[in-house]
Design a protein around this motif. Structure first.
Motif, mmCIF file in Angstrom:
data_model
loop_
_atom_site.group_PDB
_atom_site.id
_atom_site.type_symbol
_atom_site.label_atom_id
_atom_site.label_comp_id
_atom_site.label_asym_id
_atom_site.label_seq_id
_atom_site.Cartn_x
_atom_site.Cartn_y
_atom_site.Cartn_z
ATOM 1 N N TRP A 11 1.061 -1.204 -0.204
ATOM 2 C CA TRP A 11 -0.151 -0.061 0.095
ATOM 3 C C TRP A 11 0.762 1.295 -0.114
ATOM 4 C CZ3 TRP A 11 0.502 3.316 4.087
ATOM 5 C CH2 TRP A 11 1.194 2.752 5.247
ATOM 6 N N VAL A 12 1.978 1.069 0.800
ATOM 7 C CA VAL A 12 2.939 2.339 0.445
ATOM 8 C C VAL A 12 3.224 2.718 -0.822
ATOM 9 C CG1 VAL A 12 5.019 3.377 1.234
ATOM 10 C CG2 VAL A 12 3.699 1.768 2.829
ATOM 11 N N ALA A 13 3.739 1.721 -1.633
ATOM 12 C CA ALA A 13 4.262 2.007 -3.047
ATOM 13 C C ALA A 13 2.923 2.403 -3.918
ATOM 14 C CB ALA A 13 4.838 0.876 -3.681
ATOM 15 N N VAL A 14 1.701 1.973 -3.461
ATOM 16 C CA VAL A 14 0.438 2.195 -4.420
ATOM 17 C C VAL A 14 0.182 3.881 -4.093
ATOM 18 C CG1 VAL A 14 -2.072 1.958 -4.460
ATOM 19 C CG2 VAL A 14 -0.305 -0.012 -4.446
ATOM 20 N N ASP A 15 0.161 4.112 -2.687
ATOM 21 C CA ASP A 15 -0.273 5.616 -2.384
ATOM 22 C C ASP A 15 0.760 6.725 -2.953
ATOM 23 O OD1 ASP A 15 -2.346 4.923 -0.972
ATOM 24 O OD2 ASP A 15 -1.377 5.260 0.947
ATOM 25 N N VAL A 16 2.086 6.083 -2.909
ATOM 26 C CA VAL A 16 3.301 7.286 -3.410
ATOM 27 C C VAL A 16 3.093 7.418 -5.082
ATOM 28 C CG1 VAL A 16 5.690 7.411 -3.985
ATOM 29 C CG2 VAL A 16 4.871 6.788 -1.600
ATOM 30 N N THR A 17 2.562 6.188 -5.666
ATOM 31 C CA THR A 17 2.149 6.438 -7.031
ATOM 32 C C THR A 17 1.116 7.146 -7.289
ATOM 33 O OG1 THR A 17 3.231 4.057 -7.260
ATOM 34 C CG2 THR A 17 1.799 4.880 -9.136
ATOM 35 N N LEU A 21 0.880 10.626 -9.462
ATOM 36 C CA LEU A 21 0.038 10.631 -10.572
ATOM 37 C C LEU A 21 -0.836 11.820 -10.493
ATOM 38 C CD1 LEU A 21 -0.834 7.055 -11.506
ATOM 39 C CD2 LEU A 21 0.612 8.446 -12.624
ATOM 40 N N PHE A 22 -1.138 12.232 -9.067
ATOM 41 C CA PHE A 22 -1.961 13.491 -9.167
ATOM 42 C C PHE A 22 -1.130 14.679 -9.147
ATOM 43 C CE2 PHE A 22 -5.640 10.775 -7.581
ATOM 44 C CZ PHE A 22 -6.558 11.542 -7.991
ATOM 45 N N LEU A 59 -0.569 13.639 -0.628
ATOM 46 C CA LEU A 59 -1.903 12.469 -0.793
ATOM 47 C C LEU A 59 -0.766 10.959 -0.447
ATOM 48 C CD1 LEU A 59 -3.435 12.900 -3.988
ATOM 49 C CD2 LEU A 59 -4.665 13.363 -1.885
ATOM 50 N N ALA A 60 0.548 10.804 -0.495
ATOM 51 C CA ALA A 60 1.185 9.739 -0.173
ATOM 52 C C ALA A 60 0.705 9.369 1.520
ATOM 53 C CB ALA A 60 2.607 9.644 -0.240
ATOM 54 N N PHE A 61 0.498 10.263 2.338
ATOM 55 C CA PHE A 61 0.143 10.319 3.813
ATOM 56 C C PHE A 61 -1.312 10.159 4.082
ATOM 57 C CE2 PHE A 61 3.979 12.290 3.150
ATOM 58 C CZ PHE A 61 4.931 11.452 3.886
#
Length: 402
Positions: A11-17, A21-22, A59-61
């Motif tokens: 989920w960390v990699a997903v949130d950073v991605t 993107l945003f 948004l990563a956090f």
């Protein structure tokens, strides 16, 4: 592995991605004039563009600090709005646009779904909506787009939370119904065992008691010593049969005890036992043992025990690596030994039945698992098993009986 468990595990990699993107999306939409970008950008505009990218990267956090992410994007939107009016330090090319970044839609999702205080989340989102819609400069376009941008996230969060709760409730209800069905079946079996034990006791005890009484009478009335001796032996055998029958009936009337095989917590003891008899074992466990249900843990224990026994028999002098990986969906087990340095003892090898791996494969197959065993390219041997982390009650009962 399916997509959803992979996303949960990374989920960390997903949130950073998603945050990157945003940030790129908002930067692009701003540069093409869909937001606050001026017709002739100066140093202030480029600085704000960089600050906007950093705000979107927050948004990563969004899972760990959802309110902080909302505050960062809200403060940025408020700063841009005040720089445009009343400060007049920035003149957008299209004054009717919404200054809030597109990332606000995803940021508004977090406080409702991940937050613990629903009231604080609602207050923060209400203030966020006022800033995004520029309520102090009312216009149909700004209010409509601003409210929709901050409302979609919370609505989706409420839907996702309600669906998650419903799925959990249905899963718990199904598991409870399955446990109740298992208990009812177990109760019926216990009652049937008791009934059969009672009938056997009544019928057999009656007949054997008659035999004992007749043998006793024959011993008293027999004219010669040989007959009396035979009658006494017959009476003693009948009494012993009654005692054994009483013990057997007691066993039948007692509910069978559960499987006493240790679970994965006993793997360290297995490794220590092997090391004590001259077979070094390195045990590596990854993940949380709690993911493995008790039945799965016992099957894993049996697999490791059988593999280590085979190593001691067939590969003296080798070293063993036991690796166990736990996750929410499955348990992966690997037992691999190096090539042997000595010759196997023929007497020790002949003590086994040769059906250990076959029995494990059948037991693991009952719970929809897989087992593979075979030599490795370096001359060693490998046993690999994959088990589901949880199995239904009926399947667990079948595995225990096997």
């Amino acid at each position: 592995m399916t997509v959803r468990p992979w996303l949960r595990a990374h989920w960390v990699a997903v949130d950073v991605t998603i945050a990157v993107l945003f940030a790129l999306l908002d930067t692009a939409t701003t540069l093409i004039g869909a937001s606050w970008w001026p017709e002739r950008p100066g140093p202030l505009a480029w600085t704000l563009l960089g600050v906007q990218a950093l705000a979107c990267l927050s948004l990563a956090f969004r899972r760990r600090a959802p309110l902080t992410v909302v505050a960062v994007l809200g403060l940025f939107t408020l700063a841009v709005t005040l720089l445009i009016s009343p400060a007049a330090a920035l003149t957008p090319e299209h004054p009717g646009n919404i200054w809030a970044p597109l990332a606000t839609a995803l940021a508004a999702y977090g406080p409702i779904f991940y937050g613990k205080d629903r009231r604080t989340a609602c207050l923060a989102l209400a203030l966020f909506t006022v800033i995004a819609a520029r309520a102090w400069q009312p216009s149909l376009t700004s209010i409509g787009i601003g409210v929709s941008r901050t409302a979609v996230g919370p609505l989706l969060a409420l839907y996702s939370d309600a669906r998650r709760r419903l799925v959990c409730a249905l899963t718990e209800r199904a598991e409870r119904a399955e446990r109740e069905r298992h208990l009812l079946a177990e109760r019926a079996r216990t009652e049937e065992r008791a009934r059969l034990a009672g009938e056997m006791h009544d019928v057999v005890t009656h007949r054997v008691s008659l035999m004992v009484l007749q043998a006793g009478a024959l011993r008293m009335t027999a004219p010669d010593e040989t007959t009396r001796q035979a009658a006494e032996e017959l009476r003693a055998a009948g009494c012993q049969a009654l005692e054994e029958l009483r013990d057997l009936v007691g066993i039948l009337r007692t509910a069978p005890e559960g499987d006493a095989t240790p679970s994965v917590a006993g793997l360290a003891a297995l490794a220590a036992e092997s090391a004590a008899v001259g077979t070094p074992v390195e045990l590596v466990e990854e993940g949380d043992r709690a993911f493995a249900s008790p039945v799965v843990g016992r099957i894993a224990y049996r697999t490791v025990r059988e593999a280590l026994t085979n190593v001691r028999k067939h590969a003296p002098g080798s070293r063993v690596m036991v690796r166990v990986a736990y996750d929410e969906n499955r348990l992966r087990l690997t037992v691999r030994n190096t090539p042997p340095t000595g010759r196997a003892n023929s007497g020790l090898v002949s003590t086994g039945s040769g059906l250990g791996i076959a029995g494990l494969r059948r037991r693991i197959g009952i719970v929809d698992g897989t087992l593979s065993a075979g030599p490795t390219p370096d001359g060693g041997f490998s046993v690999e098993a994959t088990l589901p982390a949880y199995i239904p009650t009926a399947m667990a009962e079948a595995a225990v009986r096997s």
